[in-house]
Design an enzyme around this catalytic site. Sequence first.
Site, PDB file in Angstrom:
ATOM      1  NE  ARG A  98      64.035  25.780 -10.521  1.00 31.23           N
ATOM      2  CZ  ARG A  98      63.924  27.105 -10.393  1.00 31.23           C
ATOM      3  NH1 ARG A  98      63.074  27.749 -11.188  1.00 31.23           N
ATOM      4  NH2 ARG A  98      64.637  27.761  -9.506  1.00 31.23           N
ATOM      5  CE  LYS A 125      67.879  30.638  -8.465  1.00 30.07           C
ATOM      6  NZ  LYS A 125      66.947  31.797  -8.595  1.00 30.07           N
ATOM      7  CE1 TYR A 165      64.425  33.395 -14.825  1.00 25.91           C
ATOM      8  CE2 TYR A 165      64.604  31.090 -14.183  1.00 25.91           C
ATOM      9  CZ  TYR A 165      63.878  32.125 -14.754  1.00 25.91           C
ATOM     10  OH  TYR A 165      62.623  31.891 -15.237  1.00 25.91           O
ATOM     11  CG  HIS A 203      67.944  36.642  -9.931  1.00 30.16           C
ATOM     12  ND1 HIS A 203      66.808  37.328 -10.301  1.00 30.16           N
ATOM     13  CD2 HIS A 203      67.642  35.322 -10.083  1.00 30.16           C
ATOM     14  CE1 HIS A 203      65.866  36.481 -10.654  1.00 30.16           C
ATOM     15  NE2 HIS A 203      66.342  35.264 -10.547  1.00 30.16           N
ATOM     16  CD  GLU A 219      67.783  37.690 -14.134  1.00 29.03           C
ATOM     17  OE1 GLU A 219      68.787  38.263 -13.672  1.00 29.03           O
ATOM     18  OE2 GLU A 219      67.816  36.514 -14.588  1.00 29.03           O
ATOM     19  CG  ASP A 234      64.342  36.026  -7.218  1.00 23.61           C
ATOM     20  OD1 ASP A 234      63.788  37.129  -7.053  1.00 23.61           O
ATOM     21  OD2 ASP A 234      63.912  35.176  -8.018  1.00 23.61           O
TER      22      ASP A 234
END
Length: 372
Positions: A15, A75, A94, A96, A118, A270
Amino acid sequence: MKIGVPKEIKIGEERVAITPAGVESFCSNGHTVYIEKNAGIGSGIEDEEYIKAGAEIVETSYEVFQNSDMIIKVKEPQPSEYDYFKEGQILFTYLHLAPNIELTKALLKKKIIGIAYETVQNEDGSLPLLVPMSEVAGRMSVIIGAYLLENINKGRGVLLSGVPGVEQAEVVIIGGGTVGTNAAKIASGMGAHVTILDLNAQRLAYLDDIFGGKITTLMSNSYNIAESVKKADLLIGAVLIPGSKTPKLVTENMVKSMKKGSVIVDVAIDQGGSVETIDMITTHENPYFIKYGVVHYSVANIPGAVPRTSTFALTNVTIPYAIDIANKGYKKALLENKSLLHGLNIYYDNVTYKAVADAHGFKYVDPYEVLK
């Protein structure tokens, strides 16, 4: 503002954080966009398309980071990228962080302004920047599970739909949010018998209504989970607590009770995963392992397998927030938009998201305090 888009380097991740339309939007608002060479290739976007929209293409990821005030990614940064950050640089991606103390420490050390896709959260509890990828992951989880159930993958050799005279497969989904709902759509559409477990009785009533009684709904508790897991051909972990580490709802003993060749797809991996027997994150290149005769799939970036669809779905919702940050400056944008403010996880050397602070034993600082 100078916006940087590096090529994603996480294994199996194709992506990209921006489309040509996004570049054009930034440029029309007076901003500069730097994109690493070939960053969009995996999503079917050529450098020439970015250049035509107004972007500048640079050769290396290092150049992207050094030239930019705000980095937008898909990511979380990988260890090789940690040294590229500059103090006070905005990172919008993101993150995480709850299950990843090393990344949390790295961002604090570099004094980054870390805004996590997120945890951007609306007043109604919805997560607008997580929804499109949850939709993709939920739908993909069933497709992946159906494939892993094939005998060649050590699966039970079960067809989800069955055939006339042969019962359909049992699909059990733990969590009735966006992931679980989309998984149920695909699984029921493929003819499987679907059971969804959730803690929220209102959510279960909603799911029963929209599926017209074609699925089974159960209150999520240890007894119902254990009984459902035991009968599952395909088990999908779809639990999410925004920004927090996922609780281990499926125990080792529950997994031991499953039929040989059954499949687990834990979409929650994740955020740490909801299955006790999954102690490793796998990759698209080596996506599953066998434990107690059960096929375990624990890839943390499931939507990366369909990068073009995922890139366009993701950037449709992230770019307007990024443009707001660029146009107003991050302080004004955060203070004027409570949803975006929920996304602020790291502010220089402060942890400004409570679930992340609690996960690692760090002091929590109210984001309003540091932004004043």
